[in-house]
Design a protein around this motif. Structure first.
Motif, PDB file in Angstrom:
ATOM      1  N   GLN A   2     -42.156  26.075  12.645  1.00 60.62           N
ATOM      2  CA  GLN A   2     -41.563  27.257  13.234  1.00 60.62           C
ATOM      3  C   GLN A   2     -42.495  28.448  13.111  1.00 60.62           C
ATOM      4  O   GLN A   2     -42.628  29.225  14.046  1.00 60.62           O
ATOM      5  N   TYR A 200     -34.420  25.133  17.004  1.00 55.11           N
ATOM      6  CA  TYR A 200     -34.878  26.527  17.081  1.00 55.11           C
ATOM      7  C   TYR A 200     -34.796  27.009  18.519  1.00 55.11           C
ATOM      8  O   TYR A 200     -35.134  26.271  19.453  1.00 55.11           O
ATOM      9  N   SER A 231     -32.418  29.851  14.103  1.00 49.56           N
ATOM     10  CA  SER A 231     -32.883  28.641  13.433  1.00 49.56           C
ATOM     11  C   SER A 231     -31.677  27.793  13.057  1.00 49.56           C
ATOM     12  O   SER A 231     -30.775  28.259  12.352  1.00 49.56           O
ATOM     13  N   SER A 253     -26.682  27.708  10.857  1.00 47.24           N
ATOM     14  CA  SER A 253     -27.793  28.415  11.506  1.00 47.24           C
ATOM     15  C   SER A 253     -27.919  29.829  10.946  1.00 47.24           C
ATOM     16  O   SER A 253     -26.972  30.379  10.373  1.00 47.24           O
ATOM     17  N   ASP A 290     -38.973  28.849   6.048  1.00 45.86           N
ATOM     18  CA  ASP A 290     -39.095  27.548   6.696  1.00 45.86           C
ATOM     19  C   ASP A 290     -38.057  26.634   6.049  1.00 45.86           C
ATOM     20  O   ASP A 290     -38.184  26.312   4.862  1.00 45.86           O
TER      21      ASP A 290
END
Length: 469
Positions: A2, A200, A231, A253, A290
């Motif tokens: 990401q 994503y 995300s 999320s 992450d």
């Protein structure tokens, strides 16, 4: 991945803006000077495509295919793109770009090497899920644990860089933009974009304006941009320093917003020298960790791993950068020299230098070698590992992309004008990233391990450009 994609999008935006500004200024200069040649590249382009240019309605299609792969079976990416640009007779500009990519391979999970085999656990989708990943790690298996829960486990041999070999993803994206002269502004426009992958999504928007003056030799520009990212990691969103035990998380999320601007100056210095200077400011707020990245918590004496926890990054980040670019034309060559300085609130400072030399070997064929140097300092919260028994820091990440490293990219581009309307080009490059794999304060067995999982990668793409009415 990401963060990597995020950085790629920022660079792409700056690059796109840079190209647009330079193209606008060159076009204005050519229009003003008419018979004067600014540089061989642009002059030859105008000469070859004498039905195309400022004041003429025409369209352009660019299609390209990128192939990227990292050494030792790590990430492989294939990315086709297609772009349509429609030029109006009154300097209107409509752009549409479509992108799709497929990414797969092994990616470092953030844990450090160890002198013993290491087993890692991640969430598994269903009890009958199957993973056929194989290799030095020993592959992945589905394990039934207490509470009727299933997790995926994979083992990494002693001395090996811990990598998850089950990574794969697909992404689709589009960008749409429009601009035209408006009032006293030379150009005014807006753009939107959206990209989506399995875990994503990102929506972007921008408004930009440019004003040319000083006999069309100077252009001032301003672009305001915003972005909203969501995300939705597989297995849910792990909390800060949560145990990486394969358990599902209830939070599905998290989101992040971004606001920024780019202020630019483009100046025709001489008939053979075009200079551009940009200042960019960017502010992000929201989830920036992450969700797949873990850290090793090691024994304070032996350095052997005891457990693994998820990373944690600050929710706020602001950054500034200055970009300076020069295009200098000498005879049949066009030299481009650029430099960039970047700093952010996470403690990262970076410098980038790049030089390329385009040489027109014939009226149709050109070659363009390039060299790019990059160096950055580490983020304040970068740690190779955590030490058991010590108080946890507020934030920590072992992502080497946030660590101190240096990289060099060697590249070359070959282009051939098939006709006055079409061009075929091929570009390739080799990327080498190096860092300190043996920090002086390493503990126990870690002193004998290479703690920096640097990257070596190759990329190539082939592109085709077609101008038509």
């Amino acid at each position: 991945m990401q963060l990597k994609k995020r950085q790629g999008k920022i660079r792409a935006k700056l690059s796109t803006l840079s190209a647009s500004l330079i193209a606008a200024t060159v076009a204005a200069h050519v229009e003003q000077a008419d018979a004067q040649a600014y540089g061989s590249e642009y002059y030859n382009t105008v000469t070859r495509n004498d039905d195309f240019g400022p004041g003429i309605a025409y369209s352009q299609i660019d299609a390209a295919l990128l192939v990227y792969f990292e050494q030792n079976g790590r990430i492989t990416a294939i990315e086709p793109t297609a772009a349509l640009t429609v030029h109006g007779a009154k300097d209107q500009l409509l752009t549409l770009e479509l992108t799709a990519d497929a990414v797969s391979g092994a990616t470092p999970n953030g844990a450090v090497r160890a002198n013993v085999a290491q087993t890692f656990s991640t969430p598994a989708r269903t009890p009958d899920s199957s993973y056929s990943v194989s290799g030095a790690s020993g592959g992945s298996t589905i394990v039934h644990v207490a509470g009727n829960t299933y997790i995926r486990q994979y083992t990494v041999a002693a001395g090996q860089l811990p990598m998850d070999k089950g990574f794969e993803d697909h992404r689709g994206a589009f960008n749409l933009g429009y601009s035209q002269p408006w009032g006293w502004l030379t150009q005014f426009g807006a753009g939107i974009g959206y990209s989506m992958e399995s875990d994503y999504s990102s929506a972007t928007g921008d408004v930009h304006a440019a004003k040319t003056f000083n006999s069309n030799n100077t252009t001032l520009s301003l672009s305001l941009n915003t972005e909203y990212d969501t995300s939705s990691p597989y297995g849910g969103v792990p909390g800060a320093f949560a145990l990486a035990d394969g358990a599902w998380r209830s939070e599905k999320s998290r989101s992040k917003t971004q606001l920024g601007f780019v202020l630019g100056l483009t100046q025709v210095m001489t008939r053979n020298w075009l200079m551009q200077l940009n200042y960019a400011y960017d502010r992000q707020n929201g989830y920036q960790s992450d969700p797949y990245r873990i850290l090793s918590e090691v024994d304070s004496a032996s350095g052997e791993p005891l457990r693994y926890v998820y990373e944690s990054r600050p929710a706020k980040r602001s950054s500034q950068s200055v970009f300076w670019d020069n295009k200098i034309s000498l005879g049949p060559t066009l030299t481009e020299i650029s430099a960039r300085y970047f700093t952010d609130s996470w403690g990262i400072k970076s410098v980038t230098g790049e030089v390329s030399e385009r040489v027109d070997l014939t009226s149709r064929f050109f070659v363009e070698p390039s060299l790019r140097y990059y160096h950055q300092t580490a983020a304040d919260f970068f740690h190779y590992y955590l030490v058991s028994g010590q108080a946890l820091p507020a934030y920590a990440s072992s992502d080497t992309r946030l660590g101190k490293f240096t990289s060099i990219t060697y590249g070359a581009k070959l282009g051939y004008a098939l006709s006055g309307r079409t061009e075929l080009y091929v570009r390739g490059g080799y990327y080498v990233q190096t860092g300190n794999g043996h920090p002086a304060d390493a503990i126990g067995q870690l002193q004998g391990q290479d703690l920096f999982g640097g990257t070596k990668a190759m990329f190539a793409f082939i592109g085709y450009t077609w101008n038509f009415h």
